[in-house]
Scaffold this active site. Structure first.
Site, PDB file in Angstrom:
ATOM      1  N   ASP A 183      19.258   4.708 -13.512  1.00 56.90           N
ATOM      2  CA  ASP A 183      18.040   4.618 -12.219  1.00 56.90           C
ATOM      3  C   ASP A 183      18.280   6.670 -13.185  1.00 56.90           C
ATOM      4  O   ASP A 183      18.712   6.926 -13.424  1.00 56.90           O
ATOM      5  CB  ASP A 183      18.374   5.724 -10.915  1.00 56.90           C
ATOM      6  CG  ASP A 183      17.270   5.820  -9.666  1.00 56.90           C
ATOM      7  OD1 ASP A 183      17.187   4.407  -8.906  1.00 56.90           O
ATOM      8  OD2 ASP A 183      16.096   6.817 -10.129  1.00 56.90           O
ATOM      9  N   LEU A 197      16.812   9.015 -11.524  1.00 58.28           N
ATOM     10  CA  LEU A 197      16.533   9.913 -10.165  1.00 58.28           C
ATOM     11  C   LEU A 197      14.916  10.284  -9.729  1.00 58.28           C
ATOM     12  O   LEU A 197      15.369  12.036  -9.390  1.00 58.28           O
ATOM     13  CB  LEU A 197      18.242  10.931 -10.570  1.00 58.28           C
ATOM     14  CG  LEU A 197      19.184  10.238 -10.130  1.00 58.28           C
ATOM     15  CD1 LEU A 197      20.401  11.124 -10.183  1.00 58.28           C
ATOM     16  CD2 LEU A 197      19.200   9.250  -8.607  1.00 58.28           C
ATOM     17  N   SER A 198      14.222  10.012 -10.483  1.00 57.71           N
ATOM     18  CA  SER A 198      13.126  10.271 -10.133  1.00 57.71           C
ATOM     19  C   SER A 198      12.735  10.604  -9.135  1.00 57.71           C
ATOM     20  O   SER A 198      11.822  11.714  -8.029  1.00 57.71           O
ATOM     21  CB  SER A 198      11.899  10.098 -11.410  1.00 57.71           C
ATOM     22  OG  SER A 198      11.501   9.270 -10.734  1.00 57.71           O
ATOM     23  N   LYS A 236       5.604   4.656  -7.677  1.00 62.77           N
ATOM     24  CA  LYS A 236       4.474   3.284  -7.073  1.00 62.77           C
ATOM     25  C   LYS A 236       4.368   4.103  -5.535  1.00 62.77           C
ATOM     26  O   LYS A 236       3.522   3.537  -5.007  1.00 62.77           O
ATOM     27  CB  LYS A 236       6.161   3.007  -5.808  1.00 62.77           C
ATOM     28  CG  LYS A 236       7.158   3.814  -5.119  1.00 62.77           C
ATOM     29  CD  LYS A 236       8.407   3.165  -3.920  1.00 62.77           C
ATOM     30  CE  LYS A 236       8.847   4.297  -3.275  1.00 62.77           C
ATOM     31  NZ  LYS A 236       9.767   3.976  -2.150  1.00 62.77           N
ATOM     32  N   SER A 285       4.437  -7.067  -6.545  1.00 58.80           N
ATOM     33  CA  SER A 285       3.551  -6.918  -5.713  1.00 58.80           C
ATOM     34  C   SER A 285       1.973  -7.992  -4.674  1.00 58.80           C
ATOM     35  O   SER A 285       1.635  -8.041  -5.169  1.00 58.80           O
ATOM     36  CB  SER A 285       3.244  -5.336  -5.201  1.00 58.80           C
ATOM     37  OG  SER A 285       1.990  -4.471  -4.059  1.00 58.80           O
ATOM     38  N   TYR A 305      -1.675   1.511  -9.725  1.00 58.83           N
ATOM     39  CA  TYR A 305      -0.088   0.820  -9.286  1.00 58.83           C
ATOM     40  C   TYR A 305      -0.282   0.114  -8.950  1.00 58.83           C
ATOM     41  O   TYR A 305       0.700  -1.105  -9.734  1.00 58.83           O
ATOM     42  CB  TYR A 305       0.169   2.087  -7.830  1.00 58.83           C
ATOM     43  CG  TYR A 305       1.069   0.852  -7.577  1.00 58.83           C
ATOM     44  CD1 TYR A 305       2.834   1.184  -8.022  1.00 58.83           C
ATOM     45  CD2 TYR A 305       1.097   0.155  -6.401  1.00 58.83           C
ATOM     46  CE1 TYR A 305       3.955   0.036  -6.348  1.00 58.83           C
ATOM     47  CE2 TYR A 305       1.614  -0.708  -5.661  1.00 58.83           C
ATOM     48  CZ  TYR A 305       2.857  -0.671  -6.289  1.00 58.83           C
ATOM     49  OH  TYR A 305       4.277  -1.906  -5.845  1.00 58.83           O
ATOM     50  N   LYS A 361       1.489  -3.519 -11.634  1.00 52.09           N
ATOM     51  CA  LYS A 361       2.554  -4.912 -10.977  1.00 52.09           C
ATOM     52  C   LYS A 361       1.534  -6.119 -11.749  1.00 52.09           C
ATOM     53  O   LYS A 361       2.920  -6.506 -12.445  1.00 52.09           O
ATOM     54  CB  LYS A 361       2.258  -4.986  -9.697  1.00 52.09           C
ATOM     55  CG  LYS A 361       3.243  -3.605  -8.222  1.00 52.09           C
ATOM     56  CD  LYS A 361       4.999  -3.830  -9.214  1.00 52.09           C
ATOM     57  CE  LYS A 361       5.715  -3.127  -9.375  1.00 52.09           C
ATOM     58  NZ  LYS A 361       7.051  -2.804  -9.163  1.00 52.09           N
ATOM     59  N   ARG A 420      -1.574  -6.389   7.856  1.00 53.55           N
ATOM     60  CA  ARG A 420      -0.305  -6.593   7.026  1.00 53.55           C
ATOM     61  C   ARG A 420       0.847  -7.370   7.361  1.00 53.55           C
ATOM     62  O   ARG A 420       1.441  -7.556   8.534  1.00 53.55           O
ATOM     63  CB  ARG A 420       0.351  -4.934   6.722  1.00 53.55           C
ATOM     64  CG  ARG A 420      -1.251  -4.508   6.193  1.00 53.55           C
ATOM     65  CD  ARG A 420      -1.118  -4.642   5.058  1.00 53.55           C
ATOM     66  NE  ARG A 420      -1.863  -3.504   3.828  1.00 53.55           N
ATOM     67  CZ  ARG A 420      -3.280  -3.623   4.293  1.00 53.55           C
ATOM     68  NH1 ARG A 420      -3.586  -3.933   5.629  1.00 53.55           N
ATOM     69  NH2 ARG A 420      -4.338  -2.746   4.502  1.00 53.55           N
TER      70      ARG A 420
HETATM   71  C1  UD1 Z   1       0.496  -0.258   0.089  1.00 53.02           C
HETATM   72  C2  UD1 Z   1       0.258  -0.993  -1.300  1.00 53.02           C
HETATM   73  C3  UD1 Z   1       1.172  -1.763  -1.501  1.00 53.02           C
HETATM   74  C4  UD1 Z   1       3.241  -1.752  -1.459  1.00 53.02           C
HETATM   75  C5  UD1 Z   1       2.871  -0.666   0.368  1.00 53.02           C
HETATM   76  C6  UD1 Z   1       4.324  -0.080  -0.272  1.00 53.02           C
HETATM   77  C7  UD1 Z   1      -1.976  -1.833  -1.838  1.00 53.02           C
HETATM   78  C8  UD1 Z   1      -2.901  -2.706  -1.673  1.00 53.02           C
HETATM   79  N1  UD1 Z   1      -1.272  -1.645  -1.446  1.00 53.02           N
HETATM   80  O1  UD1 Z   1       0.470  -1.117   0.938  1.00 53.02           O
HETATM   81  O2  UD1 Z   1       1.349  -1.938  -2.778  1.00 53.02           O
HETATM   82  O3  UD1 Z   1       3.475  -2.198  -2.090  1.00 53.02           O
HETATM   83  O4  UD1 Z   1       2.406   0.007   0.071  1.00 53.02           O
HETATM   84  O5  UD1 Z   1       4.838   1.042  -0.601  1.00 53.02           O
HETATM   85  O6  UD1 Z   1      -2.126  -0.972  -3.208  1.00 53.02           O
HETATM   86  N2  UD1 Z   1      -1.850   2.913   7.506  1.00 53.02           N
HETATM   87  C9  UD1 Z   1      -2.279   3.760   8.622  1.00 53.02           C
HETATM   88  N3  UD1 Z   1      -2.185   5.167   8.951  1.00 53.02           N
HETATM   89  C10 UD1 Z   1      -1.027   5.616   7.770  1.00 53.02           C
HETATM   90  C11 UD1 Z   1      -0.507   5.087   6.945  1.00 53.02           C
HETATM   91  C12 UD1 Z   1      -1.310   3.476   7.061  1.00 53.02           C
HETATM   92  O7  UD1 Z   1      -3.054   3.723   9.758  1.00 53.02           O
HETATM   93  O8  UD1 Z   1      -1.270   7.039   7.764  1.00 53.02           O
HETATM   94  C13 UD1 Z   1      -2.258   1.753   7.602  1.00 53.02           C
HETATM   95  C14 UD1 Z   1      -3.073   1.214   6.498  1.00 53.02           C
HETATM   96  O9  UD1 Z   1      -4.413   1.694   6.885  1.00 53.02           O
HETATM   97  C15 UD1 Z   1      -3.204   0.222   6.162  1.00 53.02           C
HETATM   98  C16 UD1 Z   1      -1.533   0.109   7.268  1.00 53.02           C
HETATM   99  O10 UD1 Z   1      -0.742   0.604   7.940  1.00 53.02           O
HETATM  100  O11 UD1 Z   1      -3.766  -0.790   7.379  1.00 53.02           O
HETATM  101  C17 UD1 Z   1      -0.365  -0.119   6.476  1.00 53.02           C
HETATM  102  O12 UD1 Z   1      -0.355   0.983   5.021  1.00 53.02           O
HETATM  103  P1  UD1 Z   1       0.341   1.446   4.392  1.00 53.02           P
HETATM  104  O13 UD1 Z   1       1.819   1.034   5.001  1.00 53.02           O
HETATM  105  O14 UD1 Z   1       0.416   2.375   3.495  1.00 53.02           O
HETATM  106  O15 UD1 Z   1       0.673   0.445   2.925  1.00 53.02           O
HETATM  107  P2  UD1 Z   1      -0.477  -0.239   2.169  1.00 53.02           P
HETATM  108  O16 UD1 Z   1      -1.280   0.323   2.667  1.00 53.02           O
HETATM  109  O17 UD1 Z   1      -0.527  -2.534   2.706  1.00 53.02           O
END
Ligand code: UD1
Length: 339
Positions: free
Chosen positions: A33, A35-36, A87, A127, A152, A156, A233
């Site tokens: 790793d 460690l970044s 990521k 992913s 990103y 993948k 999700r």
């Molecule tokens: C993203 C990436 C995914 C990655 C994952 C974990 C994309 C499309 N998705 O997923 O590849 O594996 O992160 O790192 O590139 N939300 C809120 N408020 C917040 C944050 C999120 O409402 O402050 C909502 C988002 O709109 C979404 C859900 O929560 O509907 C999940 O969001 P998030 O945890 O950021 O993951 P993804 O965007 O699904």
């Protein structure tokens, strides 16, 4: 003699949980790793949980000379699980070259070093982002790959393709695991997700808000075509993910794989909305989460959840934990960070 497994990015979130599960299953774990985006003390935490310290080398996969030297020092590695990558979806849109360089060069260098060292078994951390917004739900491995919404996500998909080409041309045997949304932490709360700065992902932001570190959780959009208007999700416990990596590397070591490059979805098969997450968190912890509805976040898809049937049947893996467990463990981890 225990078989040796290399875990790149083993000090990170999913890598550390997988290292624990591998050690508990009797494998000898070697972590590299840079460690970044992880702390060296995670290695000690893995030792605390499992009673054995993994062999740790601070090394950047972009440095191929160091990587070759590493494989020269460890000529008997049976297989590798490759997590090491940048990521952040958001950061990747601002600094695409940083992402393409690190994630692609790191993977190519690893493949070259493995070929040179006659190490032929690779599990790759991919992913569900490779599906974009799928036309059909639940999404199976047969669904067409779509242009990713972020650099990103593109890295993948591109890494999966590079690995598949290498597996077709050489003796590499590879499994790409397409994770849905990993959340939660080890039951001991000694390892978990450690986002640097303001979290981008829902659950770390939620637990930090509940802990009083953030003012209010923003719910990104309430006008999606879902049961309550918020995005859906497929959330999966990080411990379940770790166990799937164990099954995948065993499948390769036992030569049970059916093709030189395979892919598996890792999800529970159930989708939850943002409001479902907030309400379930409040129910299982008794802690209120201050939240407000805001505009949609650019690049977000409406809904996605997995068809995990192929992993269930062929890997013999099934998610064990439900949403209550995932959120309870995420909260226990957040609380441990205060101490
Ligand atoms: C993203 C990436 C995914 C990655 C994952 C974990 C994309 C499309 N998705 O997923 O590849 O594996 O992160 O790192 O590139 N939300 C809120 N408020 C917040 C944050 C999120 O409402 O402050 C909502 C988002 O709109 C979404 C859900 O929560 O509907 C999940 O969001 P998030 O945890 O950021 O993951 P993804 O965007 O699904």
């Amino acid at each position: 003699m225990a078989e040796k497994i290399l875990v790149t990015g083993g000090a990170g979130y999913i890598g550390s949980h997988t290292s624990v599960v591998l050690q508990e299953a009797g494998y000898e774990v070697l972590i590299i790793d840079n460690l970044s985006n992880a702390r060296a003390e995670v290695i000690d935490r893995i030792a605390e949980i499992t009673g054995k310290k993994p062999d740790f080398t601070q090394l950047d996969l972009c440095n191929s000379e160091d990587l070759h030297a590493f494989f020269d020092r460890h000529p008997d590695i049976a297989g590798a699980i490759h997590f090491a990558a940048h990521k952040s979806v958001n950061e990747s849109s601002r600094f695409p070259l940083k992402y393409y360089h690190n994630n692609l060069a790191g993977t190519i260098n690893l493949l070259q070093a493995m070929e040179r060292a006659n190490c032929h078994n690779l599990v790759f951390s991919s992913s569900c982002t490779v599906y974009g917004q799928p036309d059909q739900l639940p999404v199976s491995e047969e669904a067409p790959l779509k242009k990713a919404f972020s650099p990103y996500g593109n890295t993948k998909r591109m890494c999966e393709e590079i690995i598949r080409d290498q597996a077709e041309a050489n003796s590499l045997q590879a499994i790409a695991l397409r994770y849905f949304n990993p959340i939660g932490a080890h039951e001991s709360a000694r390892i978990g997700e450690l986002p640097l700065g303001v979290p981008n992902n829902l659950v770390p932001y939620l637990t930090q808000t509940a802990a009083g570190k953030r003012e209010s959780l923003k719910v990104f959009g309430q006008d999606y075509s879902t049961h309550d208007g918020t995005g859906i999700r497929d959330y999966i416990h990080v411990t379940d993910l770790a166990e799937a990596h164990l099954k995948a590397i065993k499948r390769l070591l036992k030569k049970e794989n059916k093709a030189s490059a395979e892919v598996f979805n890792l999800g529970t098969g159930t989708g939850y909305s943002v409001m479902d997450i907030i309400r379930t968190f409040e129910k299982v912890t008794g802690v209120r989460v201050k939240h407000e509805i805001t505009d949609r976040r650019a690049g977000d898809i409406e809904k996605v959840w997995a068809d995990p049937g192929k992993a269930n049947q062929e890997l013999g893996w099934k998610a064990r934990f439900g949403l209550d467990d995932m959120l309870r463990s995420a909260w226990k981890w957040e609380q441990s960070l205060k101490e």
